[in-house]
Design a protein around this motif. Structure first.
Motif, PDB file in Angstrom:
ATOM      1  N   THR A   1       0.827  -1.198   0.000  1.00 26.06           N
ATOM      2  CA  THR A   1       0.000   0.000   0.000  1.00 26.06           C
ATOM      3  C   THR A   1       0.862   1.248   0.000  1.00 26.06           C
ATOM      4  O   THR A   1       1.863   1.324   0.722  1.00 26.06           O
ATOM      5  CB  THR A   1      -0.939  -0.012   1.235  1.00 26.06           C
ATOM      6  OG1 THR A   1      -1.730  -1.196   1.190  1.00 26.06           O
ATOM      7  CG2 THR A   1      -1.846   1.205   1.246  1.00 26.06           C
ATOM      8  N   VAL A   2       0.457   2.223  -0.807  1.00 29.88           N
ATOM      9  CA  VAL A   2       1.097   3.535  -0.825  1.00 29.88           C
ATOM     10  C   VAL A   2       0.042   4.589  -0.533  1.00 29.88           C
ATOM     11  O   VAL A   2      -1.138   4.390  -0.804  1.00 29.88           O
ATOM     12  CB  VAL A   2       1.793   3.843  -2.177  1.00 29.88           C
ATOM     13  CG1 VAL A   2       2.954   2.905  -2.407  1.00 29.88           C
ATOM     14  CG2 VAL A   2       0.823   3.790  -3.323  1.00 29.88           C
ATOM     15  N   VAL A   3       0.492   5.704   0.010  1.00 32.38           N
ATOM     16  CA  VAL A   3      -0.401   6.820   0.319  1.00 32.38           C
ATOM     17  C   VAL A   3      -0.104   7.935  -0.672  1.00 32.38           C
ATOM     18  O   VAL A   3       1.023   8.424  -0.753  1.00 32.38           O
ATOM     19  CB  VAL A   3      -0.205   7.305   1.773  1.00 32.38           C
ATOM     20  CG1 VAL A   3      -1.121   8.480   2.070  1.00 32.38           C
ATOM     21  CG2 VAL A   3      -0.441   6.174   2.761  1.00 32.38           C
ATOM     22  N   LEU A   4      -1.133   8.295  -1.441  1.00 38.48           N
ATOM     23  CA  LEU A   4      -0.994   9.316  -2.477  1.00 38.48           C
ATOM     24  C   LEU A   4      -2.089  10.367  -2.299  1.00 38.48           C
ATOM     25  O   LEU A   4      -3.089  10.120  -1.619  1.00 38.48           O
ATOM     26  CB  LEU A   4      -1.098   8.683  -3.864  1.00 38.48           C
ATOM     27  CG  LEU A   4      -0.105   7.560  -4.173  1.00 38.48           C
ATOM     28  CD1 LEU A   4      -0.452   6.887  -5.492  1.00 38.48           C
ATOM     29  CD2 LEU A   4       1.314   8.086  -4.180  1.00 38.48           C
ATOM     30  N   ALA A   5      -1.933  11.491  -2.958  1.00 37.23           N
ATOM     31  CA  ALA A   5      -2.909  12.575  -2.837  1.00 37.23           C
ATOM     32  C   ALA A   5      -4.176  12.316  -3.638  1.00 37.23           C
ATOM     33  O   ALA A   5      -5.242  12.808  -3.271  1.00 37.23           O
ATOM     34  CB  ALA A   5      -2.282  13.902  -3.266  1.00 37.23           C
TER      35      ALA A   5
ATOM     36  N   GLU B   1      -2.209  11.167  -9.051  1.00 37.90           N
ATOM     37  CA  GLU B   1      -0.880  10.714  -8.649  1.00 37.90           C
ATOM     38  C   GLU B   1      -0.726   9.214  -8.883  1.00 37.90           C
ATOM     39  O   GLU B   1       0.341   8.760  -9.301  1.00 37.90           O
ATOM     40  CB  GLU B   1      -0.608  11.046  -7.180  1.00 37.90           C
ATOM     41  CG  GLU B   1      -0.211  12.474  -6.968  1.00 37.90           C
ATOM     42  CD  GLU B   1       0.276  12.757  -5.559  1.00 37.90           C
ATOM     43  OE1 GLU B   1       0.636  13.920  -5.319  1.00 37.90           O
ATOM     44  OE2 GLU B   1       0.312  11.856  -4.700  1.00 37.90           O
ATOM     45  N   LEU B   2      -1.769   8.451  -8.622  1.00 34.73           N
ATOM     46  CA  LEU B   2      -1.725   7.014  -8.897  1.00 34.73           C
ATOM     47  C   LEU B   2      -1.429   6.767 -10.375  1.00 34.73           C
ATOM     48  O   LEU B   2      -0.564   5.969 -10.720  1.00 34.73           O
ATOM     49  CB  LEU B   2      -3.041   6.338  -8.505  1.00 34.73           C
ATOM     50  CG  LEU B   2      -3.167   4.865  -8.893  1.00 34.73           C
ATOM     51  CD1 LEU B   2      -2.128   4.015  -8.160  1.00 34.73           C
ATOM     52  CD2 LEU B   2      -4.579   4.372  -8.635  1.00 34.73           C
TER      53      LEU B   2
ATOM     54  N   THR C   1       5.115  15.315  -9.424  1.00 34.43           N
ATOM     55  CA  THR C   1       4.012  15.379  -8.448  1.00 34.43           C
ATOM     56  C   THR C   1       4.127  16.538  -7.467  1.00 34.43           C
ATOM     57  O   THR C   1       3.155  16.840  -6.778  1.00 34.43           O
ATOM     58  CB  THR C   1       3.939  14.080  -7.629  1.00 34.43           C
ATOM     59  OG1 THR C   1       5.170  13.920  -6.899  1.00 34.43           O
ATOM     60  CG2 THR C   1       3.674  12.893  -8.522  1.00 34.43           C
ATOM     61  N   LYS C   2       5.304  17.138  -7.367  1.00 37.68           N
ATOM     62  CA  LYS C   2       5.552  18.210  -6.393  1.00 37.68           C
ATOM     63  C   LYS C   2       5.401  17.719  -4.953  1.00 37.68           C
ATOM     64  O   LYS C   2       5.125  18.496  -4.045  1.00 37.68           O
ATOM     65  CB  LYS C   2       4.633  19.422  -6.627  1.00 37.68           C
ATOM     66  CG  LYS C   2       4.615  19.948  -8.046  1.00 37.68           C
ATOM     67  CD  LYS C   2       5.960  20.452  -8.477  1.00 37.68           C
ATOM     68  CE  LYS C   2       5.860  21.096  -9.841  1.00 37.68           C
ATOM     69  NZ  LYS C   2       6.864  20.670 -10.767  1.00 37.68           N
ATOM     70  N   ARG C   3       5.557  16.416  -4.737  1.00 39.77           N
ATOM     71  CA  ARG C   3       5.491  15.857  -3.393  1.00 39.77           C
ATOM     72  C   ARG C   3       6.781  16.171  -2.644  1.00 39.77           C
ATOM     73  O   ARG C   3       7.812  16.470  -3.247  1.00 39.77           O
ATOM     74  CB  ARG C   3       5.251  14.352  -3.458  1.00 39.77           C
ATOM     75  CG  ARG C   3       3.836  14.035  -3.935  1.00 39.77           C
ATOM     76  CD  ARG C   3       3.586  12.564  -4.054  1.00 39.77           C
ATOM     77  NE  ARG C   3       3.684  11.836  -2.802  1.00 39.77           N
ATOM     78  CZ  ARG C   3       2.654  11.564  -1.995  1.00 39.77           C
ATOM     79  NH1 ARG C   3       1.447  11.993  -2.289  1.00 39.77           N
ATOM     80  NH2 ARG C   3       2.840  10.856  -0.892  1.00 39.77           N
TER      81      ARG C   3
END
Length: 124
Positions: free
Chosen positions: A29-33, A37-38, A89-91
């Motif tokens: 699992t990943v946490v994305l905005a 983004e996915l 993504t500017k993350r």
């Protein structure tokens, strides 16, 4: 933030996806905005997502399949991949971000021969 779980399977089996214990053992699992983004992440691994119309899956808002197998990033190329991800993504550049992508890449490497991939937007 949204939790997206990548689940590798031998074949697409909704009964198996509804078994939370079994699903937990087969996912990363990943946490994305967002779904945007996915989509960006999956493109960087060489594929595209398609929303799946499927029977209800326990604790899942949406489900997706991929067009082609995801290609793991080599160790030598991972830092360039990560820089590209941050630029697109500017993350934030931090250990959590780096770590989740590194774990996801390792997950893909370990399961490169699995036939099916489902991505689940978790209802958390």
């Amino acid at each position: 933030m949204e939790h997206f779980s990548f689940v590798h399977m031998e074949n697409l089996d909704f009964e198996q996806l509804n078994n939370l214990e079994l699903r937990f053992e087969q996912q990363e699992t990943v946490v994305l905005a967002s779904e945007v983004e996915l989509s960006t992440l999956v493109k960087l691994f060489g594929s595209r997502i398609r929303e799946m119309s499927s029977p209800s899956i326990t604790d899942v808002k949406k489900s997706f399949t991929i067009d082609e197998h995801l290609m793991p990033i080599s160790e030598d190329d991972f830092d360039a991949f990560y820089s590209n991800w941050l630029q697109l993504t500017k993350r934030g550049n931090n250990m959590d971000e780096y770590g989740q992508l590194l774990h996801l890449n390792s997950f893909f490497q370990a399961r490169v021969n699995r036939a099916e991939m489902v991505i689940l937007s978790e209802a958390i």
